[in-house]
Design a protein around this motif. Structure first.
Motif, PDB file in Angstrom:
ATOM      1  N   THR A  39       0.831  -1.206   0.000  1.00 52.83           N
ATOM      2  CA  THR A  39       0.000   0.000   0.000  1.00 52.83           C
ATOM      3  C   THR A  39       0.866   1.256   0.000  1.00 52.83           C
ATOM      4  OG1 THR A  39      -0.102   0.098   2.412  1.00 52.83           O
ATOM      5  CG2 THR A  39      -1.856  -1.134   1.293  1.00 52.83           C
ATOM      6  N   GLU A  67      -1.916   2.600  -9.055  1.00 53.35           N
ATOM      7  CA  GLU A  67      -3.021   2.746  -8.109  1.00 53.35           C
ATOM      8  C   GLU A  67      -3.053   4.174  -7.576  1.00 53.35           C
ATOM      9  OE1 GLU A  67      -3.364  -1.362  -5.711  1.00 53.35           O
ATOM     10  OE2 GLU A  67      -1.341  -0.504  -5.732  1.00 53.35           O
ATOM     11  N   THR A  68      -4.261   4.666  -7.337  1.00 51.35           N
ATOM     12  CA  THR A  68      -4.416   5.994  -6.749  1.00 51.35           C
ATOM     13  C   THR A  68      -4.241   5.903  -5.238  1.00 51.35           C
ATOM     14  OG1 THR A  68      -6.788   5.749  -6.381  1.00 51.35           O
ATOM     15  CG2 THR A  68      -6.093   6.623  -8.547  1.00 51.35           C
ATOM     16  N   LYS A  69      -4.102   7.044  -4.598  1.00 48.80           N
ATOM     17  CA  LYS A  69      -4.014   7.092  -3.140  1.00 48.80           C
ATOM     18  C   LYS A  69      -5.281   6.488  -2.521  1.00 48.80           C
ATOM     19  CE  LYS A  69      -1.334   9.573  -0.208  1.00 48.80           C
ATOM     20  NZ  LYS A  69       0.100   9.541  -0.131  1.00 48.80           N
ATOM     21  N   GLU A  70      -6.425   6.750  -3.129  1.00 49.13           N
ATOM     22  CA  GLU A  70      -7.693   6.208  -2.631  1.00 49.13           C
ATOM     23  C   GLU A  70      -7.710   4.679  -2.746  1.00 49.13           C
ATOM     24  OE1 GLU A  70     -12.368   6.283  -3.871  1.00 49.13           O
ATOM     25  OE2 GLU A  70     -11.252   8.151  -4.082  1.00 49.13           O
ATOM     26  N   GLN A  71      -7.220   4.130  -3.853  1.00 45.03           N
ATOM     27  CA  GLN A  71      -7.155   2.681  -4.008  1.00 45.03           C
ATOM     28  C   GLN A  71      -6.204   2.061  -2.986  1.00 45.03           C
ATOM     29  OE1 GLN A  71      -6.151   2.930  -8.224  1.00 45.03           O
ATOM     30  NE2 GLN A  71      -7.958   1.697  -8.706  1.00 45.03           N
ATOM     31  N   LEU A  73      -5.499   3.293  -0.047  1.00 45.66           N
ATOM     32  CA  LEU A  73      -6.152   3.382   1.257  1.00 45.66           C
ATOM     33  C   LEU A  73      -7.222   2.295   1.398  1.00 45.66           C
ATOM     34  CD1 LEU A  73      -6.162   4.920   3.907  1.00 45.66           C
ATOM     35  CD2 LEU A  73      -7.814   6.498   2.909  1.00 45.66           C
ATOM     36  N   ASN A  74      -7.968   2.039   0.331  1.00 43.89           N
ATOM     37  CA  ASN A  74      -8.968   0.963   0.370  1.00 43.89           C
ATOM     38  C   ASN A  74      -8.297  -0.390   0.567  1.00 43.89           C
ATOM     39  OD1 ASN A  74     -11.250   2.571   0.098  1.00 43.89           O
ATOM     40  ND2 ASN A  74     -11.189   2.510  -2.130  1.00 43.89           N
ATOM     41  N   TYR A  77      -7.443  -0.702   4.169  1.00 44.38           N
ATOM     42  CA  TYR A  77      -8.618  -1.079   4.960  1.00 44.38           C
ATOM     43  C   TYR A  77      -8.914  -2.563   4.857  1.00 44.38           C
ATOM     44  CZ  TYR A  77      -9.719   3.898   5.553  1.00 44.38           C
ATOM     45  OH  TYR A  77      -9.683   5.228   5.877  1.00 44.38           O
TER      46      TYR A  77
END
Length: 83
Positions: A39, A67-71, A73-74, A77
């Motif tokens: 990540t 991958e984006t920062k949002e991906q 972070l997901n 999680y």
């Protein structure tokens, strides 16, 4: 993007324990990074810990795993079961 370890790796063993996701493992010749677990330390730290501890700077972004920062972070999680 996930990170990758290049052939310049000297197998110094400092990156593997620094990874909070256990994404780094000993490959046949050098350490490798499992992109499904990487990540870039998003969710854990402000910057990738493996890059921070690498004495020869051989851990760039992997251009084959975008991958984006949002991906990221997901993925964090999902890996940590934190919501």
């Amino acid at each position: 993007m996930a990170l990758m370890i290049t052939n310049e790796c000297i197998n110094c063993d400092v990156c593997e324990p620094a990874c909070p996701n256990s994404a780094i493992f000993q490959g046949e010749e050098i350490y490798e990074i499992n992109p499904d677990l990487c990540t870039e330390c998003v969710g854990h730290y402000d910057k990738p810990q493996c890059q921070s501890v690498c004495p020869i700077d051989c851990i760039p972004l992997n251009p084959n795993v975008v991958e984006t920062k949002e991906q990221l972070l997901n993925k964090y999680y999902l890996l940590t079961a934190v919501k």
